[in-house]
Design a protein around this motif. Structure first.
Motif, short mmCIF file in Angstrom:
data_model
loop_
_atom_site.label_atom_id
_atom_site.label_comp_id
_atom_site.label_asym_id
_atom_site.label_seq_id
_atom_site.Cartn_x
_atom_site.Cartn_y
_atom_site.Cartn_z
N SER A 1 21.90 -39.62 -44.15
CA SER A 1 20.53 -39.20 -43.87
C SER A 1 20.41 -38.39 -42.58
O SER A 1 19.32 -37.95 -42.22
CB SER A 1 19.61 -40.42 -43.77
N GLY A 2 21.54 -38.18 -41.87
CA GLY A 2 21.53 -37.32 -40.70
C GLY A 2 21.56 -38.01 -39.36
O GLY A 2 21.54 -37.34 -38.31
N GLN A 3 21.61 -39.34 -39.30
CA GLN A 3 21.65 -40.05 -38.04
C GLN A 3 23.08 -40.08 -37.50
O GLN A 3 24.03 -40.33 -38.23
CB GLN A 3 21.15 -41.49 -38.23
N ARG A 4 23.23 -39.83 -36.19
CA ARG A 4 24.55 -39.84 -35.58
C ARG A 4 24.97 -41.28 -35.28
O ARG A 4 24.26 -42.03 -34.63
CB ARG A 4 24.54 -39.04 -34.28
N HIS A 5 26.18 -41.64 -35.77
CA HIS A 5 26.73 -42.96 -35.49
C HIS A 5 27.56 -42.95 -34.20
O HIS A 5 27.40 -43.80 -33.35
CB HIS A 5 27.59 -43.44 -36.66
N TRP A 6 28.45 -41.97 -34.08
CA TRP A 6 29.22 -41.82 -32.86
C TRP A 6 29.85 -40.42 -32.82
O TRP A 6 29.95 -39.75 -33.85
CB TRP A 6 30.31 -42.89 -32.73
N SER A 7 30.23 -40.02 -31.64
CA SER A 7 30.92 -38.75 -31.47
C SER A 7 31.92 -38.90 -30.33
O SER A 7 31.81 -39.81 -29.51
CB SER A 7 29.93 -37.62 -31.17
N SER A 8 32.90 -38.00 -30.28
CA SER A 8 33.95 -38.11 -29.27
C SER A 8 34.56 -36.74 -29.03
O SER A 8 34.59 -35.89 -29.92
CB SER A 8 35.03 -39.10 -29.73
N GLU A 9 35.07 -36.56 -27.83
CA GLU A 9 35.83 -35.36 -27.47
C GLU A 9 37.31 -35.74 -27.46
O GLU A 9 37.72 -36.58 -26.66
CB GLU A 9 35.41 -34.85 -26.09
N ILE A 10 38.09 -35.15 -28.32
CA ILE A 10 39.52 -35.39 -28.35
C ILE A 10 40.21 -34.25 -27.62
O ILE A 10 40.23 -33.11 -28.10
CB ILE A 10 40.04 -35.50 -29.80
N ASN A 11 40.73 -34.55 -26.44
CA ASN A 11 41.34 -33.52 -25.60
C ASN A 11 42.80 -33.34 -25.97
O ASN A 11 43.64 -34.20 -25.70
CB ASN A 11 41.21 -33.91 -24.12
N LEU A 12 43.09 -32.23 -26.62
CA LEU A 12 44.45 -31.91 -27.03
C LEU A 12 44.75 -30.46 -26.69
O LEU A 12 43.84 -29.63 -26.57
CB LEU A 12 44.62 -32.12 -28.55
N GLU A 13 46.03 -30.16 -26.56
CA GLU A 13 46.42 -28.76 -26.38
C GLU A 13 46.35 -28.01 -27.70
O GLU A 13 46.31 -26.78 -27.72
CB GLU A 13 47.85 -28.69 -25.81
#
Length: 255
Positions: free
Chosen positions: A155-167
């Motif tokens: 329905s469009g609700q954000r559960h979680w998000s993350s920044e994965i720092n990789l080369e």
């Protein structure tokens, strides 16, 4: 399932087709019941994305029987993207269609009373590397080329998000069969495993020389039975355990 291609003028297109996605003909009321194999594989909707930013949705069948009922309208052109459409993904349990363009715009389409309309729009201004619905259709996993990953509800609700720092860039993402973990593949052959709440679980190097282009599980979205009837009362269905299929630049590895 078999696909047959015939040579003829009907194959001509005024724009390059960049992506495809197939949805078997499954009624909404059968999300958790076994589905007739014949109906699921012989009839359905084919979604295409092209270089002109148009999404095509076409009713498709692999049989010639005239006794089968077909929709009143069998072809739709969905417009709204401002750049070429690079990803199309069906959500079969909820009968929705997600489309992504080259600029990072994401549309979720839904059909109501014979017409398609945009239900949700998401645009971070960053290119999307992959979009995957969970097996039960309740969640969406979005991977971006800049390392940002997001899980949201249907329905469009954000559960979680993350920044994965990789080369290296994230190239693809998938759900495990129980929808409790997500896996990401990278351009330098790494696989990153996170749980359904965004916690890092594992970081594995599979192919040092070859990047991972795509990943998939051999897990069906529905229980498909060889039954002549589409309606069945069987509720005693235990989902099988799937195996991962990792598709790299040169190699394919199965778990």
């Amino acid at each position: 399932m078999y696909a047959a291609v015939e040579q003829g003028p009907v194959l001509c297109s005024d724009s390059n087709i960049l992506c495809l996605s197939w949805k078997g003909r499954v009624p909404k009321s059968e999300k958790e019941k076994p589905v007739c194999r014949r109906r699921y594989y012989e009839e359905g909707w084919l979604a295409t994305g092209n270089g002109r930013g148009v999404v095509g949705v076409t009713f498709t069948s692999s049989h010639c029987r005239r006794d089968r009922n077909t929709p009143q309208r069998i072809n739709f052109n969905l417009r709204g993207h401002n750049s070429e459409v690079v990803l199309v993904r069906w959500n079969e349990p909820y009968q929705k269609l997600a489309t992504c363009d080259a600029d990072g715009g994401i549309f979720v389409w839904i059909q109501y009373e014979g017409r398609w309309s945009v239900e949700l729009v998401n645009d971070r201004g960053a290119q999307v590397s992959d979009f995957t619905w969970s097996h039960d259709g309740t969640q969406a996993l979005i991977s971006y080329r800049d390392g940002f990953v997001l899980v949201g509800s249907v329905s469009g609700q954000r559960h979680w998000s993350s920044e994965i720092n990789l080369e290296s860039q994230i190239t693809c993402g998938i759900w495990t069969p129980d929808d409790q973990q997500v896996l990401f593949g990278t351009a330098d052959g790494q696989v990153i495993v996170m749980d359904c709440h965004g916690r890092m679980l594992a970081h594995v190097l599979l192919h040092e020389a070859d990047g991972i282009l795509s990943m998939s599980w051999n897990y069906p979205a529905f229980l498909v039975e060889d039954s002549s009837e589409s309606d069945t009362d069987s509720d005693d269905y235990s989902p099988p355990q799937g195996r991962p299929l990792l598709c790299g630049g040169r190699r394919v590895a199965g778990g």
